[in-house]
Design an enzyme around this catalytic site. Structure first.
Site, PDB file in Angstrom:
ATOM      1  N   TYR A 142       7.838  -4.389   2.555  1.00  0.00           N
ATOM      2  CA  TYR A 142       6.694  -3.487   2.575  1.00  0.00           C
ATOM      3  C   TYR A 142       5.928  -3.671   1.275  1.00  0.00           C
ATOM      4  CZ  TYR A 142       3.936   0.808   2.810  1.00  0.00           C
ATOM      5  OH  TYR A 142       2.899   1.710   2.839  1.00  0.00           O
ATOM      6  N   ASP A 237       6.012  -8.783  -6.036  1.00  0.00           N
ATOM      7  CA  ASP A 237       5.734  -7.362  -5.862  1.00  0.00           C
ATOM      8  C   ASP A 237       6.911  -6.564  -6.408  1.00  0.00           C
ATOM      9  OD1 ASP A 237       5.126  -4.812  -5.170  1.00  0.00           O
ATOM     10  OD2 ASP A 237       4.996  -5.157  -2.998  1.00  0.00           O
ATOM     11  N   LYS A 265       5.317   2.986  -9.049  1.00  0.00           N
ATOM     12  CA  LYS A 265       6.527   3.820  -9.068  1.00  0.00           C
ATOM     13  C   LYS A 265       7.024   4.143 -10.493  1.00  0.00           C
ATOM     14  CE  LYS A 265       7.578   3.134  -4.264  1.00  0.00           C
ATOM     15  NZ  LYS A 265       7.526   2.027  -3.375  1.00  0.00           N
TER      16      LYS A 265
HETATM   17  C1  PLP Z   1       6.258   1.583  -2.483  1.00  0.00           C
HETATM   18  C2  PLP Z   1       5.886   0.153  -2.418  1.00  0.00           C
HETATM   19  C3  PLP Z   1       4.554  -0.270  -2.261  1.00  0.00           C
HETATM   20  C4  PLP Z   1       3.442   0.698  -1.992  1.00  0.00           C
HETATM   21  O1  PLP Z   1       3.245   1.554  -3.074  1.00  0.00           O
HETATM   22  P1  PLP Z   1       2.418   2.929  -2.849  1.00  0.00           P
HETATM   23  O2  PLP Z   1       2.315   3.495  -4.223  1.00  0.00           O
HETATM   24  O3  PLP Z   1       3.230   3.729  -1.895  1.00  0.00           O
HETATM   25  O4  PLP Z   1       1.099   2.557  -2.283  1.00  0.00           O
HETATM   26  C5  PLP Z   1       4.275  -1.610  -2.350  1.00  0.00           C
HETATM   27  N1  PLP Z   1       5.248  -2.516  -2.564  1.00  0.00           N
HETATM   28  C6  PLP Z   1       6.542  -2.149  -2.703  1.00  0.00           C
HETATM   29  C7  PLP Z   1       7.579  -3.198  -2.959  1.00  0.00           C
HETATM   30  C8  PLP Z   1       6.909  -0.814  -2.618  1.00  0.00           C
HETATM   31  O5  PLP Z   1       8.188  -0.463  -2.744  1.00  0.00           O
END
Ligand code: PLP
Length: 425
Positions: A142, A237, A265
């Protein structure tokens, strides 16, 4: 105790499905999610006064636990001076410097408001740099909900993207190709066929959004090698893994140098933040220096920077990650051992302070193997734990996030509760 307070009915009247993000609409005790009044360290307190030991931790940002005094104090101090200015501030510079000093390949950093924005912008840079259209992602990963990345895969070898969401035009979905996570041969195959049209490969260096799935040896190295060979960019990512598994980037901690890295995060400590960055030669394409446009009213927001800087200064202390990883291992080992005592087949995948319990005798290495776990059993485990005051992720496709606030006693209590739940599974 029932958790029914009438708020869930009200929520459903005014918010789609009662929530502002789909994962929150789980069935808790009484068939409804609980509403939170406050968080304290490792615990959440519901509006019914019930305390839950929390392993969801806001889905990752709260590595110090809820309402850590240094983070709260930083937010309070900044709020007194104003919330948002639309002009440069010192703290944005300090945040950029802190990120760059931890992650050498992020020579220039742009701050945004979420992980979704970070990956969306990083792909735009990759397409701007290469002048190419295709991106490659991995099944079960994701990267946020924007059009290019909310794409699911077929099984087996690479398939052209099929949108995971209505409202994504086929023409856009077709520009995203999906490969099973950890499938080095399938990735090589995609590059043999499409390599000269690929702008970027985007990958979580430890997958965390299908449960925790670490990379097999050679997987990240192959991404590096192929992207270099074909002139594509590697976007690592690290929205979940960055400053969670280790201080900085997982890819860099393995001696690899991605072209672009995305963060969010943990760097926001619970405030809405994201960041992307990379080599100067690429990031110089971003407006106002270059032709890739990207902007944001709240980007680098003063309160968010204050919270994030406070958190990063605590996690930057010596032995922080070793200690947190040890506590996570204590939980992982405890759960495994108790499950075995009751003859229940489980495996636990762990990377630093990320872990997932799978009801699967084999450790999953990709989405299909995660899907082959016993998710009905996980659901019963989740409910059993919730009844005992422990909040695990509501889905077996999510990662558990032990925090600095979880003591060994909290973890031992959790393992005890799991023992009682396993007995009834
Ligand atoms: C949570 C997450 C996202 C999306 O981040 P948001 O702040 O929810 O838009 C993208 N990439 C990874 C790996 C994630 O864990």
């Amino acid at each position: 105790m029932t958790e029914n307070s009438g708020w869930w009915a009200r929520a459903q009247e005014v918010l789609p499905g009662g929530v502002n993000s789909p994962v929150r609409s789980f069935r808790g005790v009484g068939g409804e999610p609980f509403f939170v009044d406050k968080g304290e360290g490792a615990y959440l307190v519901s509006d019914q006064g019930k305390r839950y030991c929390d392993y969801v931790m806001g889905y990752g940002p709260l590595i110090l636990g809820h309402a850590h005094p240094q983070v709260v104090e930083a937010v309070r101090a900044q709020a007194l001076l104003g919330l948002s200015y639309g002009t440069p501030t010192h703290r944005e510079v300090l945040m950029g410097e802190r990120i760059r000093s931890a992650i050498a390949s992020m020579e220039l950093v742009r701050l945004v408001n979420s992980g979704t924005e970070a990956t969306m912008s990083a792909l735009r840079v990759a397409r701007g740099v290469t002048g190419r259209r295709l991106v490659v992602k991995f099944t079960g990963s994701y990267h946020g909900h924007h059009d290019s990345l909310i794409i699911k895969a077929g099984s087996g070898a690479a398939t052209l993207g099929v949108p995971d969401s209505a409202g994504v035009p086929e023409e856009i979905a077709q520009l995203t190709m999906t490969v099973p996570y950890n499938d080095i041969d399938a990735l090589r195959e995609v590059f043999r066929e499409h390599g000269r049209n690929i702008a970027a490969v985007i990958a979580e260096p430890v997958a965390g959004n299908m449960g925790t799935v670490p990379p097999v040896p050679g997987f990240l190295e192959t991404i590096r090698e192929l992207t270099q060979e074909y002139g594509a960019l590697w976007v690592s990512d690290e929205v979940m893994t960055g400053f969670r598994v280790t201080y900085g980037s997982v890819a860099e901690s393995r001696g690899l140098e991605p072209d672009l890295i995305t963060l969010a995060k943990v760097i926001g400590a619970g405030m809405p933040v994201g960041a992307y960055g990379g080599k100067r030669q690429y990031m110089e394409l971003v407006a106002p220096l270059g032709a890739v446009y990207q902007a944001g009213t709240f980007s680098g927001n003063a309160v968010a920077m204050a919270a994030g800087l406070a958190q990063l200064s605590v996690v930057g202390e010596p032995h922080f990650y070793e200690t947190l990883t040890q506590r996570t291992t204590r939980l992982a080992e405890g759960l495994k051992e108790r499950a075995r005592r009751h003859g229940i087949e489980v495996s636990v995948n762990q990377a630093g302070a990320m872990m997932t319990l799978f009801f699967n005798g084999q450790s999953p290495t990709n989405f299909d193997e995660v899907a082959a776990s016993d998710h009905e059993r996980y659901r019963r485990f989740f409910h059993g734990m919730l009844e005992r005051g422990i909040f695990f992720p509501p889905s077996g496709y999510e990662t558990c996030f032990p925090s600095w606030a979880h003591t060994d006693a909290d973890i031992d209590m959790t393992v005890q509760a799991a023992d009682a739940v396993f007995r009834q599974l």
